[in-house]
Write an enzyme that holds these catalytic residues in place. Structure first.
Site, PDB file in Angstrom:
ATOM      1  N   ARG A  95      10.766  22.779  -4.359  1.00 35.76           N
ATOM      2  CA  ARG A  95      10.111  21.531  -3.952  1.00 35.76           C
ATOM      3  C   ARG A  95       9.327  20.987  -5.147  1.00 35.76           C
ATOM      4  O   ARG A  95       8.450  21.672  -5.668  1.00 35.76           O
ATOM      5  CB  ARG A  95       9.172  21.797  -2.765  1.00 35.76           C
ATOM      6  CG  ARG A  95       8.351  20.602  -2.402  1.00 35.76           C
ATOM      7  CD  ARG A  95       7.489  20.792  -1.161  1.00 35.76           C
ATOM      8  NE  ARG A  95       6.732  19.570  -1.003  1.00 35.76           N
ATOM      9  CZ  ARG A  95       5.402  19.476  -1.068  1.00 35.76           C
ATOM     10  NH1 ARG A  95       4.663  20.554  -1.193  1.00 35.76           N
ATOM     11  NH2 ARG A  95       4.819  18.303  -0.985  1.00 35.76           N
ATOM     12  N   HIS A 146       3.221  12.477  -4.690  1.00 38.52           N
ATOM     13  CA  HIS A 146       2.232  13.576  -4.733  1.00 38.52           C
ATOM     14  C   HIS A 146       1.106  13.084  -5.640  1.00 38.52           C
ATOM     15  O   HIS A 146       0.784  13.700  -6.656  1.00 38.52           O
ATOM     16  CB  HIS A 146       2.899  14.853  -5.239  1.00 38.52           C
ATOM     17  CG  HIS A 146       2.148  16.122  -4.931  1.00 38.52           C
ATOM     18  ND1 HIS A 146       2.706  17.188  -4.261  1.00 38.52           N
ATOM     19  CD2 HIS A 146       0.876  16.505  -5.209  1.00 38.52           C
ATOM     20  CE1 HIS A 146       1.818  18.169  -4.157  1.00 38.52           C
ATOM     21  NE2 HIS A 146       0.697  17.779  -4.726  1.00 38.52           N
ATOM     22  N   GLU A 195       0.401  15.270   1.713  1.00 39.12           N
ATOM     23  CA  GLU A 195      -1.010  15.344   2.116  1.00 39.12           C
ATOM     24  C   GLU A 195      -1.710  13.989   2.130  1.00 39.12           C
ATOM     25  O   GLU A 195      -2.620  13.725   1.325  1.00 39.12           O
ATOM     26  CB  GLU A 195      -1.767  16.321   1.199  1.00 39.12           C
ATOM     27  CG  GLU A 195      -1.186  17.725   1.213  1.00 39.12           C
ATOM     28  CD  GLU A 195      -2.022  18.739   0.420  1.00 39.12           C
ATOM     29  OE1 GLU A 195      -2.971  18.336  -0.265  1.00 39.12           O
ATOM     30  OE2 GLU A 195      -1.708  19.939   0.503  1.00 39.12           O
ATOM     31  N   ASN A 214       1.355  22.180   4.959  1.00 37.34           N
ATOM     32  CA  ASN A 214       0.646  22.876   3.873  1.00 37.34           C
ATOM     33  C   ASN A 214      -0.552  23.571   4.489  1.00 37.34           C
ATOM     34  O   ASN A 214      -1.392  22.919   5.127  1.00 37.34           O
ATOM     35  CB  ASN A 214       0.151  21.892   2.808  1.00 37.34           C
ATOM     36  CG  ASN A 214       1.293  21.275   2.019  1.00 37.34           C
ATOM     37  OD1 ASN A 214       2.455  21.625   2.218  1.00 37.34           O
ATOM     38  ND2 ASN A 214       0.960  20.365   1.124  1.00 37.34           N
ATOM     39  N   TYR A 234      -3.616  26.591   3.767  1.00 38.53           N
ATOM     40  CA  TYR A 234      -4.297  27.530   2.871  1.00 38.53           C
ATOM     41  C   TYR A 234      -5.368  28.349   3.593  1.00 38.53           C
ATOM     42  O   TYR A 234      -5.528  29.524   3.349  1.00 38.53           O
ATOM     43  CB  TYR A 234      -4.941  26.780   1.700  1.00 38.53           C
ATOM     44  CG  TYR A 234      -3.901  26.222   0.749  1.00 38.53           C
ATOM     45  CD1 TYR A 234      -3.433  26.982  -0.306  1.00 38.53           C
ATOM     46  CD2 TYR A 234      -3.370  24.947   0.950  1.00 38.53           C
ATOM     47  CE1 TYR A 234      -2.463  26.500  -1.169  1.00 38.53           C
ATOM     48  CE2 TYR A 234      -2.388  24.458   0.096  1.00 38.53           C
ATOM     49  CZ  TYR A 234      -1.931  25.237  -0.954  1.00 38.53           C
ATOM     50  OH  TYR A 234      -0.960  24.759  -1.785  1.00 38.53           O
ATOM     51  N   GLU A 260       3.718  24.367   1.532  1.00 39.08           N
ATOM     52  CA  GLU A 260       2.797  24.965   0.555  1.00 39.08           C
ATOM     53  C   GLU A 260       1.994  26.047   1.259  1.00 39.08           C
ATOM     54  O   GLU A 260       1.522  25.852   2.384  1.00 39.08           O
ATOM     55  CB  GLU A 260       1.771  23.953   0.010  1.00 39.08           C
ATOM     56  CG  GLU A 260       2.332  22.967  -0.970  1.00 39.08           C
ATOM     57  CD  GLU A 260       1.262  22.002  -1.499  1.00 39.08           C
ATOM     58  OE1 GLU A 260       0.063  22.360  -1.527  1.00 39.08           O
ATOM     59  OE2 GLU A 260       1.633  20.882  -1.875  1.00 39.08           O
TER      60      GLU A 260
HETATM   61  O1  IFM Z   1      -2.594  22.070  -5.931  1.00 37.80           O
HETATM   62  C1  IFM Z   1      -2.687  21.531  -4.649  1.00 37.80           C
HETATM   63  C2  IFM Z   1      -1.473  20.697  -4.319  1.00 37.80           C
HETATM   64  O2  IFM Z   1      -1.254  19.696  -5.246  1.00 37.80           O
HETATM   65  C3  IFM Z   1      -1.624  20.073  -2.960  1.00 37.80           C
HETATM   66  N1  IFM Z   1      -1.990  21.032  -1.969  1.00 37.80           N
HETATM   67  C4  IFM Z   1      -3.058  21.951  -2.257  1.00 37.80           C
HETATM   68  C5  IFM Z   1      -2.834  22.610  -3.614  1.00 37.80           C
HETATM   69  C6  IFM Z   1      -3.980  23.584  -3.919  1.00 37.80           C
HETATM   70  O3  IFM Z   1      -5.198  22.916  -3.925  1.00 37.80           O
END
Ligand code: IFM
Length: 451
Positions: free
Chosen positions: A77, A121, A166, A295, A297, A354
């Protein structure tokens, strides 16, 4: 330890984005982006760095594709830099920019790696920002034109497209919180920007489909799962508010539910009667998509510290490990998030577009990069994905963030998310232990671990 096998069709990949890795910021006719402008303003980037060179991927892509192949990656990606293609944002097409992505896509296909392309992006052409950027309606047409040019050129070979990465970050972090380019502090502008970005997604999807027969098209959202810090009404309401802002403000309109009423009320001072919503917009935004990109985290724990007589905390994230971004490691939330997204919205298919962790472990005396904490992070999040699949979530693939250490936006090069170590002086790449582990996960189509 058990081996948890994934469905045969599951796609294993890694992700990057243009500004974070390409460098070559002025090469071959590329126009300036808002990140080129922003990163050159003293004080905006924590370590004073820019993406001028980054991982030099614009020139080193053949080496990077070979690296992907050596790691067994089935999909990659990446994103396309709008100002490489249309240096003035609209109008004149820069053939050399298109050719770069054409070579990359051909190289990937030759290596047996499926390209997943993201159109936006965050590197908006600066000329478009000079005219107001995403808060202005004309950006919808400009994005549709850009989507048309790119998908006409690559649509025969790229069959997996993402319009935006995002939208919450691209609008609220950029136009309201000022941490990202263009660095504004205007909530009303951010709300207009978010709407225009969603409408531009809706306009682009049918264009991509027309130019890229049989393609699958989706959008990528940053998501979180919220946990009230206690069972109090105050903490619940705070969690609900955050969920409304980050998740529902985007998910609801994308899945045909208009903007969430509680958040329209919460933002009413800044929405000016939503005069930016034109007839047909909400139907356009709710265009059918083939997949949702997720995405993820970390989770959010919500606490209303101002509430009188609030209940004691029942959830305390400080007890858990945190990555160097300061983000709590909490894989269970990924399972719960996937279940919730599936239950509430029923996207035909989901990808983790992500997921990853920032740890700065570098090469030891033998040249090996023992990044055990990243490896554990990935293992536990993949086990959460496996559990979600077992429970009926149509999760079709996983993209680790990121293939390479790279330019982490306002944090510059101070954060390393890569599976592959990058020495920014020499541009040497060294696959970390997590990369070698991930290669083996892909090889066996399964994760060994305990759930
Ligand atoms: O690096 C970023 C990415 O560009 C978009 N999502 C979160 C990642 C980590 O912060």
């Amino acid at each position: 330890m058990t081996t948890y096998h994934f469905p045969k069709s599951f796609i294993w990949g890694a992700a990057t984005s243009s500004y974070q890795i390409e460098g070559a910021w002025q090469a071959d006719g590329k126009g300036e982006s808002i990140w080129d402008r922003f990163s050159h303003i003293p004080g905006k980037i924590e370590d004073g760095s820019t993406g001028d060179v980054a991982c030099d991927h614009y020139y080193r892509w053949p080496e990077d594709v070979a690296l992907m192949r050596s790691l067994n990656l089935q999909a990659y990606r990446f994103s396309i830099a709008w100002p490489r293609i249309l240096p003035e944002g609209v109008g004149r097409v820069n053939q050399k920019g298109l050719d770069f992505y054409g070579r990359l896509v051909d190289g990937l296909l030759e290596a047996g790696i499926t390209p997943f392309a993201t159109l936006y992006h965050w590197d908006l052409p600066q000329v478009l920002q000079n005219k107001g950027g995403w808060p202005e309606r004309f950006l919808v047409d400009a994005f549709a034109e850009y989507a048309d040019v790119v998908s006409r050129h690559l649509g025969d070979r790229v069959k997996n497209w993402m319009t935006h990465n995002e939208p919450w970050v691209a609008t609220f972090v950029a136009y309201q919180m000022g941490e990202h380019a263009p660095g504004l502090h205007d909530q009303a502008a951010a709300l207009r920007a978010a709407h225009h970005l969603l409408v531009s997604h809706g306009r682009a999807v049918p264009i991509i489909r027309a130019n890229s027969p049989d393609a699958e098209v989706g959008i990528v959202l940053n998501t979180t799962h919220v946990y009230p810090a206690s069972a109090s009404a105050a903490d619940y309401h705070q969690g609900r508010w955050l969920d409304g802002w980050i998740n529902r403000w985007f998910m609801d309109p994308l899945y045909g539910r208009h903007y969430p009423a509680d958040m329209v009320a919460a933002f009413s001072d800044q929405l000016h009667g939503m005069d930016f919503v034109q007839p047909g917009d909400m139907d356009a935004i709710a265009v059918h998509t083939d997949f949702l990109g997720v995405n993820y985290y970390t989770r959010s724990v919500n606490r209303d510290d101002n509430a009188p007589d609030n209940l004691p905390r029942a959830v305390d994230p400080s007890l858990n490990e945190h990555t160097e971004m300061g983000w709590e490691v909490y894989p269970d939330a990924l399972f719960e998030l996937l279940m919730r997204l599936h239950t509430d919205y029923r996207a035909p298919k989901l990808y983790i577009t992500e997921n990853g962790a920032s740890y700065s472990d570098g090469p030891d005396a033998t040249g090996r990069v023992p990044d055990t904490r990243r490896l554990d992070y990935l293992r536990h999040h993949l086990l959460a994905c496996h559990r979600a699949i077992e429970n009926g979530v149509p999760l079709a693939g996983y993209f680790a963030w990121s293939l390479l250490d790279n330019f982490e936006w306002a944090k510059g090069f101070s954060q390393r998310f890569g599976l592959v170590w990058v020495d920014y002086e020499t541009q040497q790449r060294i696959p970390k232990d997590s990369a070698l582990w991930y290669r083996d996960v892909i090889g066996r189509n399964g994760v060994i671990g305990d759930r």
